[in-house]
Motif scaffolding. Structure first.
Motif, PDB file in Angstrom:
ATOM      1  N   ILE A  76     -10.151  -7.913  -3.378  1.00 33.49           N
ATOM      2  CA  ILE A  76      -9.753  -7.074  -4.515  1.00 33.49           C
ATOM      3  C   ILE A  76      -9.298  -5.704  -4.037  1.00 33.49           C
ATOM      4  O   ILE A  76      -8.290  -5.162  -4.499  1.00 33.49           O
ATOM      5  CB  ILE A  76     -10.929  -6.960  -5.516  1.00 33.49           C
ATOM      6  CG1 ILE A  76     -11.217  -8.331  -6.153  1.00 33.49           C
ATOM      7  CG2 ILE A  76     -10.630  -5.928  -6.593  1.00 33.49           C
ATOM      8  CD1 ILE A  76     -12.477  -8.352  -6.999  1.00 33.49           C
ATOM      9  N   THR A  77     -10.079  -5.148  -3.121  1.00 31.20           N
ATOM     10  CA  THR A  77      -9.718  -3.824  -2.593  1.00 31.20           C
ATOM     11  C   THR A  77      -8.353  -3.862  -1.905  1.00 31.20           C
ATOM     12  O   THR A  77      -7.506  -2.989  -2.081  1.00 31.20           O
ATOM     13  CB  THR A  77     -10.788  -3.342  -1.600  1.00 31.20           C
ATOM     14  OG1 THR A  77     -12.058  -3.350  -2.247  1.00 31.20           O
ATOM     15  CG2 THR A  77     -10.475  -1.943  -1.094  1.00 31.20           C
ATOM     16  N   TRP A  78      -8.136  -4.867  -1.072  1.00 28.03           N
ATOM     17  CA  TRP A  78      -6.865  -5.003  -0.359  1.00 28.03           C
ATOM     18  C   TRP A  78      -5.704  -5.196  -1.328  1.00 28.03           C
ATOM     19  O   TRP A  78      -4.629  -4.614  -1.168  1.00 28.03           O
ATOM     20  CB  TRP A  78      -6.953  -6.169   0.610  1.00 28.03           C
ATOM     21  CG  TRP A  78      -5.675  -6.449   1.360  1.00 28.03           C
ATOM     22  CD1 TRP A  78      -4.812  -7.463   1.191  1.00 28.03           C
ATOM     23  CD2 TRP A  78      -5.124  -5.632   2.390  1.00 28.03           C
ATOM     24  NE1 TRP A  78      -3.759  -7.362   2.043  1.00 28.03           N
ATOM     25  CE2 TRP A  78      -3.909  -6.231   2.806  1.00 28.03           C
ATOM     26  CE3 TRP A  78      -5.533  -4.446   3.013  1.00 28.03           C
ATOM     27  CZ2 TRP A  78      -3.113  -5.701   3.799  1.00 28.03           C
ATOM     28  CZ3 TRP A  78      -4.737  -3.922   4.018  1.00 28.03           C
ATOM     29  CH2 TRP A  78      -3.553  -4.548   4.398  1.00 28.03           C
ATOM     30  N   PHE A  79      -5.945  -6.003  -2.381  1.00 33.13           N
ATOM     31  CA  PHE A  79      -4.891  -6.217  -3.378  1.00 33.13           C
ATOM     32  C   PHE A  79      -4.523  -4.910  -4.061  1.00 33.13           C
ATOM     33  O   PHE A  79      -3.347  -4.591  -4.253  1.00 33.13           O
ATOM     34  CB  PHE A  79      -5.367  -7.264  -4.406  1.00 33.13           C
ATOM     35  CG  PHE A  79      -4.367  -7.539  -5.486  1.00 33.13           C
ATOM     36  CD1 PHE A  79      -4.488  -6.956  -6.742  1.00 33.13           C
ATOM     37  CD2 PHE A  79      -3.287  -8.376  -5.246  1.00 33.13           C
ATOM     38  CE1 PHE A  79      -3.552  -7.200  -7.736  1.00 33.13           C
ATOM     39  CE2 PHE A  79      -2.345  -8.630  -6.231  1.00 33.13           C
ATOM     40  CZ  PHE A  79      -2.471  -8.039  -7.488  1.00 33.13           C
ATOM     41  N   GLY A  80      -5.553  -4.127  -4.424  1.00 33.83           N
ATOM     42  CA  GLY A  80      -5.270  -2.834  -5.049  1.00 33.83           C
ATOM     43  C   GLY A  80      -4.521  -1.905  -4.124  1.00 33.83           C
ATOM     44  O   GLY A  80      -3.597  -1.190  -4.529  1.00 33.83           O
ATOM     45  N   TYR A  81      -4.928  -1.913  -2.863  1.00 35.35           N
ATOM     46  CA  TYR A  81      -4.252  -1.060  -1.888  1.00 35.35           C
ATOM     47  C   TYR A  81      -2.792  -1.450  -1.732  1.00 35.35           C
ATOM     48  O   TYR A  81      -1.895  -0.612  -1.700  1.00 35.35           O
ATOM     49  CB  TYR A  81      -4.974  -1.164  -0.546  1.00 35.35           C
ATOM     50  CG  TYR A  81      -4.251  -0.513   0.611  1.00 35.35           C
ATOM     51  CD1 TYR A  81      -3.535  -1.282   1.531  1.00 35.35           C
ATOM     52  CD2 TYR A  81      -4.252   0.867   0.779  1.00 35.35           C
ATOM     53  CE1 TYR A  81      -2.865  -0.712   2.576  1.00 35.35           C
ATOM     54  CE2 TYR A  81      -3.574   1.464   1.828  1.00 35.35           C
ATOM     55  CZ  TYR A  81      -2.881   0.662   2.721  1.00 35.35           C
ATOM     56  OH  TYR A  81      -2.220   1.264   3.758  1.00 35.35           O
ATOM     57  N   LYS A  82      -2.539  -2.766  -1.623  1.00 30.38           N
ATOM     58  CA  LYS A  82      -1.166  -3.232  -1.460  1.00 30.38           C
ATOM     59  C   LYS A  82      -0.320  -2.894  -2.676  1.00 30.38           C
ATOM     60  O   LYS A  82       0.859  -2.554  -2.560  1.00 30.38           O
ATOM     61  CB  LYS A  82      -1.149  -4.745  -1.212  1.00 30.38           C
ATOM     62  CG  LYS A  82      -1.793  -5.176   0.104  1.00 30.38           C
ATOM     63  CD  LYS A  82      -1.081  -4.603   1.307  1.00 30.38           C
ATOM     64  CE  LYS A  82       0.274  -5.245   1.513  1.00 30.38           C
ATOM     65  NZ  LYS A  82       0.961  -4.755   2.723  1.00 30.38           N
ATOM     66  N   CYS A  83      -0.934  -2.969  -3.869  1.00 26.36           N
ATOM     67  CA  CYS A  83      -0.186  -2.598  -5.082  1.00 26.36           C
ATOM     68  C   CYS A  83       0.207  -1.132  -5.041  1.00 26.36           C
ATOM     69  O   CYS A  83       1.341  -0.767  -5.367  1.00 26.36           O
ATOM     70  CB  CYS A  83      -1.034  -2.901  -6.326  1.00 26.36           C
ATOM     71  SG  CYS A  83      -1.159  -4.658  -6.704  1.00 26.36           S
ATOM     72  N   ARG A  84      -0.744  -0.298  -4.654  1.00 32.28           N
ATOM     73  CA  ARG A  84      -0.434   1.134  -4.582  1.00 32.28           C
ATOM     74  C   ARG A  84       0.658   1.400  -3.548  1.00 32.28           C
ATOM     75  O   ARG A  84       1.567   2.194  -3.771  1.00 32.28           O
ATOM     76  CB  ARG A  84      -1.693   1.932  -4.240  1.00 32.28           C
ATOM     77  CG  ARG A  84      -2.699   2.006  -5.388  1.00 32.28           C
ATOM     78  CD  ARG A  84      -3.741   3.094  -5.122  1.00 32.28           C
ATOM     79  NE  ARG A  84      -4.468   2.871  -3.881  1.00 32.28           N
ATOM     80  CZ  ARG A  84      -5.569   2.139  -3.794  1.00 32.28           C
ATOM     81  NH1 ARG A  84      -6.056   1.541  -4.873  1.00 32.28           N
ATOM     82  NH2 ARG A  84      -6.182   1.983  -2.638  1.00 32.28           N
ATOM     83  N   MET A  85       0.532   0.752  -2.382  1.00 29.89           N
ATOM     84  CA  MET A  85       1.538   0.952  -1.336  1.00 29.89           C
ATOM     85  C   MET A  85       2.903   0.445  -1.789  1.00 29.89           C
ATOM     86  O   MET A  85       3.939   1.044  -1.485  1.00 29.89           O
ATOM     87  CB  MET A  85       1.111   0.224  -0.058  1.00 29.89           C
ATOM     88  CG  MET A  85      -0.105   0.831   0.626  1.00 29.89           C
ATOM     89  SD  MET A  85       0.150   2.556   1.084  1.00 29.89           S
ATOM     90  CE  MET A  85       1.447   2.353   2.292  1.00 29.89           C
ATOM     91  N   TYR A  86       2.915  -0.666  -2.561  1.00 28.73           N
ATOM     92  CA  TYR A  86       4.184  -1.204  -3.040  1.00 28.73           C
ATOM     93  C   TYR A  86       4.851  -0.232  -3.998  1.00 28.73           C
ATOM     94  O   TYR A  86       6.051   0.028  -3.932  1.00 28.73           O
ATOM     95  CB  TYR A  86       3.953  -2.554  -3.718  1.00 28.73           C
ATOM     96  CG  TYR A  86       5.204  -3.133  -4.338  1.00 28.73           C
ATOM     97  CD1 TYR A  86       5.466  -2.994  -5.699  1.00 28.73           C
ATOM     98  CD2 TYR A  86       6.134  -3.796  -3.538  1.00 28.73           C
ATOM     99  CE1 TYR A  86       6.626  -3.499  -6.243  1.00 28.73           C
ATOM    100  CE2 TYR A  86       7.299  -4.298  -4.079  1.00 28.73           C
ATOM    101  CZ  TYR A  86       7.531  -4.160  -5.442  1.00 28.73           C
ATOM    102  OH  TYR A  86       8.674  -4.653  -5.984  1.00 28.73           O
TER     103      TYR A  86
END
Length: 965
Positions: free
Chosen positions: A630-640
């Motif tokens: 979940i944390t990684w998914f949120g991070y990737k969304c922010r980076m995207y």
């Protein structure tokens, strides 16, 4: 009336004659008092000039210190000599000295005088010897000197800051016997052939004067020449054979030029020749047969050329030769079989050639051989038994040859040897117990031979031993317990042997040990928990043995950069600390090891508990994976989202700007920034080691801390990187590229495997750095800073020179790094509104406190002060701020201790006594760099020259020293 006047005149005439000399003496005294008043005399060396209440004392300069007079029957004694060398005098040349009409000898050498050379000196009718060497005089040599200096016999202007055209007009001084202009900044010019007209010339010292072109054959006309030194210029062409006609020559110095062709025949006929140095040129062909026939020839340096062919047979009959250095050529064939029998050989270096045959048994026949370097050749046969009797030997390097046979027993125990390097040969036999007599041994490197048998217990008597490498041999038996006595040992490598038995628990006493490699042996028993108490340990390899038991929990205390205990018989639960990815390859081949929990062989209850633990562990692991996902998914969304906002064309937000050819992408770098790869952290950011590219190249990546407003920060960063990317020098760490996006800034540098000088020098690894290595580091760093100050356009001030910002490559070469606060030099001194520099490295008086904030007034002189502190670290082995020197900084401690106990009292006592003189010379250079007054600090270009001069002096030759006055 006239008769009365005549009688009165006759009566007072004797009194007038008595008063005239007193008046002249008083006048000369006043000139000297005026001279003292016009210069800075920090040590008070001239305080006695004019002191005293009595008028007679003030008017008698002949009684003053450093003043010499000559009696004259017709007048009062006149001042004829001033010996004012090495007094730290500063300021401009005292013009009142030009009024001393009887002055014959003036020595102001090795002071801190500045400004132009005084033209008025040429008006002194009696001046014969003028020595202004080792100051900071600048500008051009006054042209009037050539036209008016008729009495001058000796002129020494060595190591100043003189510029302009080379002063060829000095050849007009027809009586000149000594001309010394070396180490100045003259404009490039051809050799001044006009000088060969000075028939009485005895000393011609023009090293590092920017001379180019060829050496004219007419130089053979200087029949009285004793010393010829044209080294460190850009001279090309062949060495003129006419040099062989200079029958008075004692010294020929032509090293570090671009000379080509062969060595001329005829030099063997020079009956007075003592020293010859043709090194670091492009010479080819064979060494002439007659060269070693010169009866007084003591020192021959011809290294780093392209000489080929065999060594002349006359080498064996050279009667006076003590120093022969011919390394890095293409010489072949054997050494003459009786070489050393007829000469007092002290230093022999034939490394990096193609020489073959046996090592002559007569090398130490005179009993004076100290340095024997024969590495990287094709020598064969055994080490001569006679060398086992050579008790003067101190450094022996025989590696990378074809030597075989048993090492003579006495050879192991030579009492003065501190470096014994026999690696990469085919030597056999055992290490003899006589090794216990080698009390001075610091490094013993035996790897890559065919040695067998047990290591003797007498190794424990080598209390000075710091490095012992004997890998890739056939040693057997157990590890000697006595090795635990070697309290200075920092590197022990006995890998790839047949050692057996247990690892002694007493090895935990080796508190300086940083590298321990016992891999690929037959060791049994447990891993001693005591190894976890060696705080300095950063490399531990026990792989490929037969060790059993558990992995000691104490090993978690170590901060290891390399850890491998694979392929043993270890079992049990692995300590939790070693569950990280960086240790995933450290425990391979140990099927009994398990992480977290181990399966039980007990009853059903135990099995039930094991199953419960398994289920709980799986649930916990699942929860962790879900949370991380979940944390990684949120991070990737922010980076995207950030990437989309930053990229108008849909490309990656990372921008790579390369300054050299690179074989990796920005993603290769970014994806490697794992916290497990952090190798350093400082005020500017974190530094990671990453391995990228098809060749697996190691790079150092600095991730800068975020600060300030983003747009302004990036603009400043890009402007600074634009400057630093243009820097190209072998002693500056290479910036490969920068990688940026809106929130992150990365700088990618070449990786320096030996870390920083500060870490190396002030840890247990400091024992690695002997004096030659420290001197090399000082020269390398000085050359890097000199490039920044003098060769960059615009020049660059580093602003944070310190030992932690000097990095060391695989060969311990030094490179200046960390330009995080570097600024270019503008029209005037830079004023920085932050505290640049580090504690202990900032010059006193440069940090001021205005109304609201600290401000540092920084010029290139600030870098010079900081570099002076670095030199003091190298010479003393102490930190700039250390408990052992109390509340004082290093500069104050050194100054105070020198005043109380002399220079030798501050030297690092762990270094070899043989280097004491060179260390003192470098210490003097450091003290010039840390002068309180910035104007008195030499520029970096001069610091480089002074350091190089130390190396030249250490050759123990009859250098053209400033003449005694």
């Amino acid at each position: 009336m006239a008769a009365v006047r005549a009688l009165l005149l006759l009566a007072f005439l004797p009194l007038l004659l008595l008063l005239q000399p007193a008046a002249e003496a008083s006048s000369e005294a006043q000139h000297l008092i005026d001279a003292r008043a016009s210069i800075i005399d920090p040590t008070g060396a001239l305080a006695g000039w004019g002191a005293g209440a009595a008028t007679a004392d003030r008017a008698s300069p002949c009684r003053w210190a450093r003043v010499s007079c000559a009696a004259n029957t017709s007048t009062a004694p006149a001042v004829v000599g001033l010996q004012l060398s090495r007094l730290a005098l500063a300021g401009r040349f005292p013009a009142s000295l030009c009024a001393l009409r009887s002055l014959e000898r003036l020595d102001l050498s090795l002071n801190d005088l500045v400004g132009p050379l005084p033209a008025c000196l040429a008006a002194l009718p009696a001046l014969t010897h003028l020595n202004l060497a080792g100051n900071n005089f600048s500008g051009e040599v006054p042209r009037s000197w050539g036209a008016r200096f008729r009495s001058l016999a000796a002129l020494n202007l060595v190591q100043n800051l003189l510029t302009g055209e080379f002063p060829e007009f000095l050849a007009d001084i027809s009586g000149l016997q000594e001309l010394q202009l070396a180490y100045n900044l003259f404009a490039p010019s051809p050799f001044p052939e006009k000088l060969v007209g000075l028939a009485g010339l005895r000393v011609l010292f023009m090293a590092n004067c920017s001379l180019n072109g060829t050496i004219p054959s007419s130089i053979g006309k200087l029949q009285n020449l004793v010393n010829l030194d044209l080294s460190s210029n850009n001279l090309s062409g062949e060495i003129p054979p006419s040099i062989g006609n200079l029958s008075s020559l004692e010294q020929i110095e032509l090293f570090s030029n671009q000379l080509s062709g062969g060595i001329p025949v005829g030099l063997g006929g020079l009956k007075n020749l003592r020293s010859l140095d043709f090194s670091m040129n492009r010479l080819t062909g064979e060494i002439p047969e007659d060269l070693f026939l010169a009866p007084r020839l003591d020192s021959v340096h011809m290294y780093q050329n392209n000489l080929s062919g065999p060594l002349p047979a006359t080498l064996a009959t050279a009667p006076s030769l003590s120093d022969l250095r011919i390394f890095q050529n293409q010489l072949s064939g054997p050494l003459p079989p009786e070489f050393g029998k007829n000469c007092p050989l002290n230093f022999l270096d034939t490394s990096d050639n193609r020489l073959s045959g046996p090592i002559p048994a007569t090398l130490c026949a005179s009993g004076k051989l100290e340095q024997l370097m024969l590495l990287d050749n094709q020598y064969e046969g055994a080490i001569p038994v006679e060398l086992g009797q050579c008790r003067t030997l101190m450094r022996v390097r025989l590696q990378s040859n074809r030597l075989s046979g048993v090492v003579p027993p006495e050879f192991w125990g030579l009492p003065s040897v501190y470096l014994l390097e026999l690696r990469d040969n085919a030597l056999s036999g055992t290490v003899d117990p006589s090794i216990g007599g080698a009390k001075n041994m610091s490094k013993m490197l035996l790897q890559g031979n065919k040695f067998t048998g047990a290591l003797p217990a007498e190794l424990g008597n080598l209390y000075s031993l710091q490095e012992f490498k004997a890998s890739n041999n056939g040693f057997s038996g157990s590890l000697p317990q006595s090795i635990a006595n070697l309290s200075l040992l920092y590197n022990l490598d006995l890998s790839n042997n047949s050692l057996s038995g247990e690892i002694p628990r007493d090895f935990g006493k080796l508190k300086k040990l940083s590298q321990l490699d016992l891999s690929s042996n037959h060791l049994t028993g447990i891993i001693p928990p005591e190894l976890g108490e060696i705080n300095e340990m950063n490399m531990l390899d026990l792989s490929n043995n037969e060790l059993s038991g558990q992995v000691p929990a104490q090993l978690q205390n170590l901060r290891l950069t390399h850890f491998n205990i694979s392929y043993n018989k270890l079992s049990g639960v692995l300590p939790a600390f070693f569950s990280g990815l960086q240790y995933r390859d450290s425990f391979l081949g140990n099927p009994g090891l398990c992480a977290g929990f181990c399966q039980s062989n007990g009853n059903s209850y135990a099995k039930h508990r094991t199953m419960i633990k398994s289920v709980v562990s799986i649930l916990i692991a699942s929860a962790i994976i879900l949370f991380v996902g979940i944390t990684w998914f949120g991070y990737k969304c922010r980076m995207y989202k950030m990437s989309a906002a930053e990229s108008d064309d849909g490309k990656s937000s990372w921008v790579l700007t390369s300054f050299h050819r690179v074989d990796f992408t920005e993603r290769d770098i970014v994806n490697s920034l794992d916290e497990n790869n952090v190798i350093g952290q400082g005020g500017a950011g974190k530094v990671y080691k990453v391995v990228v590219g098809p060749q697996g190249e190691a790079m150092a990546v600095k991730k800068l801390w975020p600060s300030g407003v983003a747009s302004k920060r990036i603009d400043t960063f890009e402007a600074e990187v634009a400057t630093l990317s243009k820097v190209r020098h072998k002693n500056i760490v290479k910036l490969a590229c920068s990688i940026t996006n809106r929130v992150c800034r990365l700088l990618v540098y070449e990786y320096m495997p030996n870390g920083s000088l500060g870490d190396m020098l002030h840890s247990a690894k400091g024992k690695i750095l002997d004096w030659p290595m420290r001197y090399k580091i000082a020269v390398n760093a000085a050359e890097g800073l000199s490039y920044l100050h003098h060769d960059c356009q615009p020049p660059i001030i580093h602003r944070d020179v310190k030992s932690n910002n000097i990095l060391l490559d695989a060969e311990y070469g030094a490179k200046v790094a960390d330009f995080g606060v570097a600024k270019t030099i503008g029209e005037g001194p830079a004023t920085m509104s932050i505290i640049a520099g580090s504690c202990g490295y900032i010059a006193p008086g440069e940090l001021v406190l205005p109304k609201y904030a600290y401000t540092l007034h920084v010029t290139e002189k600030s870098d010079i002060y900081s570099f002076g502190v670095v030199i003091l670290e190298l010479v003393t082995g102490k930190k700039p701020m250390a408990l052992e020197i109390g509340e004082m900084d290093l500069v104050t401690w050194v100054s105070t201790t020198i005043e109380q106990s002399g220079m030798e009292s501050v030297l690092d006592q762990t270094l070899a006594e043989d280097f004491k003189d060179d260390m003192c010379k470098v210490l003097k250079i450091a003290m010039l760099c840390v002068c309180n007054l910035p104007i008195n600090r030499p520029p970096m270009r001069s610091v480089v020259k002074m350091l190089l001069e130390v190396k030249a002096d250490s050759k123990q030759k009859v250098k053209a020293a400033p003449p005694a006055i």
